[in-house]
Write a protein that holds these residues in place. Structure first.
Motif, PDB file in Angstrom:
ATOM      1  N   VAL A   1     -22.172   3.562  11.772  1.00  0.00           N
ATOM      2  CA  VAL A   1     -22.429   3.285  13.185  1.00  0.00           C
ATOM      3  C   VAL A   1     -21.309   2.407  13.735  1.00  0.00           C
ATOM      4  CG1 VAL A   1     -23.987   2.175  14.842  1.00  0.00           C
ATOM      5  CG2 VAL A   1     -24.925   3.491  12.915  1.00  0.00           C
TER       6      VAL A   1
ATOM      7  N   ILE B   1     -31.501   6.106  10.598  1.00  0.00           N
ATOM      8  CA  ILE B   1     -30.203   6.398  11.205  1.00  0.00           C
ATOM      9  C   ILE B   1     -29.118   5.575  10.518  1.00  0.00           C
ATOM     10  CG2 ILE B   1     -28.818   6.244  13.318  1.00  0.00           C
ATOM     11  CD1 ILE B   1     -31.451   6.652  14.891  1.00  0.00           C
TER      12      ILE B   1
ATOM     13  N   TRP C   1     -22.010   7.485  14.399  1.00  0.00           N
ATOM     14  CA  TRP C   1     -22.792   7.308  15.610  1.00  0.00           C
ATOM     15  C   TRP C   1     -22.197   6.164  16.413  1.00  0.00           C
ATOM     16  CZ3 TRP C   1     -25.957  10.210  18.209  1.00  0.00           C
ATOM     17  CH2 TRP C   1     -26.656   9.658  19.277  1.00  0.00           C
TER      18      TRP C   1
ATOM     19  N   ILE D   1     -29.190  13.760  14.476  1.00  0.00           N
ATOM     20  CA  ILE D   1     -28.203  13.489  13.438  1.00  0.00           C
ATOM     21  C   ILE D   1     -28.497  14.303  12.180  1.00  0.00           C
ATOM     22  CG2 ILE D   1     -27.348  11.725  11.848  1.00  0.00           C
ATOM     23  CD1 ILE D   1     -27.616   9.717  14.147  1.00  0.00           C
TER      24      ILE D   1
ATOM     25  N   THR E   1     -32.725  10.594  18.274  1.00  0.00           N
ATOM     26  CA  THR E   1     -31.416  10.521  17.624  1.00  0.00           C
ATOM     27  C   THR E   1     -31.500  10.836  16.138  1.00  0.00           C
ATOM     28  OG1 THR E   1     -30.598   8.920  19.235  1.00  0.00           O
ATOM     29  CG2 THR E   1     -29.488   8.975  17.110  1.00  0.00           C
TER      30      THR E   1
END
Length: 211
Positions: free
Chosen positions: A134, A128, A109, A95, A91
């Protein structure tokens, strides 16, 4: 476009990754909830070539994408093989590539609370959190364990309240929001266990992929 995606600057785009093995109404339901709760313009389903955390491979990519298109018929949702096109498996790498190729797009996300529970196992998971906002969608049974997960504790300072969920796409990372949604009971695991997916008559390719 290398990713096969047509995204213009300023769009608020949710990214929902997974093997979708197979896609089902639960995926469609959380996608509609994400569009509404987080104020998104689009959602992209990133159908992965394979999940690095799973020992057994999924059904063939095209089969999973065809199923996803049948399940999620909404002009705001794109079924994408961008990870296969980009050659990314993790991931964090996906991204980074999407942000580089689609500059000016406000990516979020998306994940279920079950993924938040084990998010600290993901490759470069803190990176991330520091790269994109998120959005976490939680069904009742997953709420407590997700809220006490390592990722939730470490990034508690960056959490938005539920009533601020619509602000998430324009927040600077790290930022995340945990929203409670009514969930349908379907799961990919249950569908596979029923033998209604990979072991259909004539589905030899998918059956071989499982072995």
């Amino acid at each position: 476009m290398k990713t096969g995606l047509h995204l213009t600057k300023g769009l608020r785009v949710g990214l929902l990754g997974g093997s979708f093995d197979p896609a089902h109404d639960g995926h469609a339901h959380i996608t509609r909830e994400a569009l509404r709760r987080f104020g998104l313009d689009r959602v992209v389903w990133l159908v992965s070539p394979g999940n690095p955390l799973k020992a057994r491979g999924p059904a063939p990519l095209e089969q999973r994408m065809d199923r996803a298109r049948a399940v999620m018929d909404d002009p705001r949702v794109t079924i994408s093989d961008a990870e296969s096109r980009l050659g990314t498996r993790y991931t964090a790498d996906t991204i980074a590539a999407l942000k580089s190729l689609h500059q000016g797009v406000n990516f979020v996300w998306l994940m279920g609370a079950d993924n938040l529970r084990q998010f600290h196992r993901w490759d470069h998971w803190q990176g991330i959190m520091g790269t994109v906002p998120v959005g976490v969608l939680a069904r009742p049974g997953d709420r407590i364990s997700a809220r006490t997960s390592p990722a939730a504790r470490i990034f508690l300072h960056a959490r938005l309240r539920q009533e601020e969920a619509h602000l998430l796409p324009l927040c600077d990372a790290p930022a995340w929001c945990f929203v409670n949604v009514p969930m349908v009971s379907q799961s990919s695991t249950a569908i596979r266990a029923q033998g209604a997916w990979r072991h259909r008559a004539g589905d030899q390719g998918a059956e071989n992929a499982e072995k």
